[in-house]
Enzyme design. Sequence first.
Site, PDB file in Angstrom:
ATOM      1  N   ASN A   1      54.251  68.776 128.493  1.00 49.69           N
ATOM      2  CA  ASN A   1      53.671  69.175 129.778  1.00 49.69           C
ATOM      3  C   ASN A   1      54.764  69.772 130.658  1.00 49.69           C
ATOM      4  OD1 ASN A   1      54.925  66.896 131.362  1.00 49.69           O
ATOM      5  ND2 ASN A   1      53.646  65.704 129.950  1.00 49.69           N
TER       6      ASN A   1
ATOM      7  N   LYS B   1      58.261  73.776 108.987  1.00 51.65           N
ATOM      8  CA  LYS B   1      57.626  74.647 109.969  1.00 51.65           C
ATOM      9  C   LYS B   1      56.290  75.161 109.436  1.00 51.65           C
ATOM     10  CE  LYS B   1      58.149  79.037 112.371  1.00 51.65           C
ATOM     11  NZ  LYS B   1      58.981  80.247 112.562  1.00 51.65           N
TER      12      LYS B   1
ATOM     13  N   PHE C   1      52.448  56.618 139.021  1.00 50.94           N
ATOM     14  CA  PHE C   1      52.269  57.951 139.605  1.00 50.94           C
ATOM     15  C   PHE C   1      51.069  58.585 138.936  1.00 50.94           C
ATOM     16  CE2 PHE C   1      56.382  57.551 141.456  1.00 50.94           C
ATOM     17  CZ  PHE C   1      56.528  58.565 142.394  1.00 50.94           C
TER      18      PHE C   1
ATOM     19  N   LYS D   1      42.645  54.175 138.780  1.00 50.83           N
ATOM     20  CA  LYS D   1      43.784  53.806 137.935  1.00 50.83           C
ATOM     21  C   LYS D   1      44.486  52.562 138.478  1.00 50.83           C
ATOM     22  CE  LYS D   1      44.703  58.471 136.198  1.00 50.83           C
ATOM     23  NZ  LYS D   1      45.660  59.599 136.157  1.00 50.83           N
TER      24      LYS D   1
END
Length: 405
Positions: free
Chosen positions: A211, A290, A324, A338
């Site tokens: 991310n 790969k 967070f 949460k």
Amino acid sequence: MLLNKKILLCVTGGIAVYKAVALVSKLSQAGADVKVIMTESAKEFVTPLTFQAMSRNDVFFDTFDEKKSSVIAHIDLADWADLVVVAPATANVIGKLANGIADDMVTTTLLATQAEVWIAPAMNVHMYENKAVIRNITTLHEDGYKFIEPSEGFLACGYVGKGRLEEPEKIVELITERFTTSKYLPLSGKKVVITAGPTRERIDPVRYVSNFSSGKMGYAMAEAAVKLGAETVLISGPVGLDKPAGVTVIDIESAAEMFEAVRTQFDDAAIVIKAAAVADYRPREIQPQKMKKQVGDSVIELERTTDILKTIGSMKTKQILVGFAAETENAVGYGIGKLESKNLDYIIVNDVTDPDAGFGKDTNVVTLLSKNGTHKPFRAMPKKELAILLLETIIKEESDQLNDR
């Protein structure tokens, strides 16, 4: 070490006022929020505009000039300050304060404040040795005021002797020492564990799922914890940031590695802050070579990673657990959910679509939610400044529990 410390500087009339300008500049550079009150005599030496430019705050000098109608200025300033410094302090203001006289903005504020007051005298050597001045200084000493003794040297009046205002650098050093003693380091002796940055979940030797987290907020929280005296452990995903001074850094890559590191550090932690953006999914199989480009589409099957925050929420005993949550909509609503489902004490939520709050930004805009129902919003500000305020808020609300750790 003076970040966000509120210093009220009372400037009285003497040639040493020019040093007070340098003092404001150096305190501001050290991170302090400085406000200045001047006597009318001080304004004869330096204009209020000079102090306004140095402090980036309004300068006060008239008791009856109420800049905000919602507060009484001298009471508001008296309550605002973490520390009050009178520099330079003339024989006149020392005499007034010793005898409880409040006839201007400086003296009314000094009598109203509950903060510590430090007095830095500056005057002619014979004035400083005058019995009346000595008597007034003795009275203030007995009343609990602290004095920054003047140094000896060449005085503006031409004499050589004791009476020079202490140098601004030395005053800043003394103020810094004041705020770094154990009394002013509320996390002294406490262990704080913080996670930061992204995780990477490998697809093959050259690709991964991740991310956009930069780690800046978590690293700011680690720096803040150190400044507040904590033994700080930072568990960091791959980021391009310098390691914070005084912090033990554990580098990890995957969510599994982060979970193991958190679990290892968890038991003796007083506060655990999960600021990392952990991948929710990872490839079910990691290809040893790969993956070659093929004709048409390709599908990678994903599986859930461990929900670290929920897992340690079920494990916690006396730890204060802070999460967070970066959202793109209804940040507070999702945060409340949460907070409850993961057994958190606090969650800090933000909307990453806010122009001041996205990944990689140096600023953030957040709301602190607590299990007790507190909703405290914080305006846009630099992440390092915000981190101090967030930790100080949590420490204040959790003082009893922290004392038990």
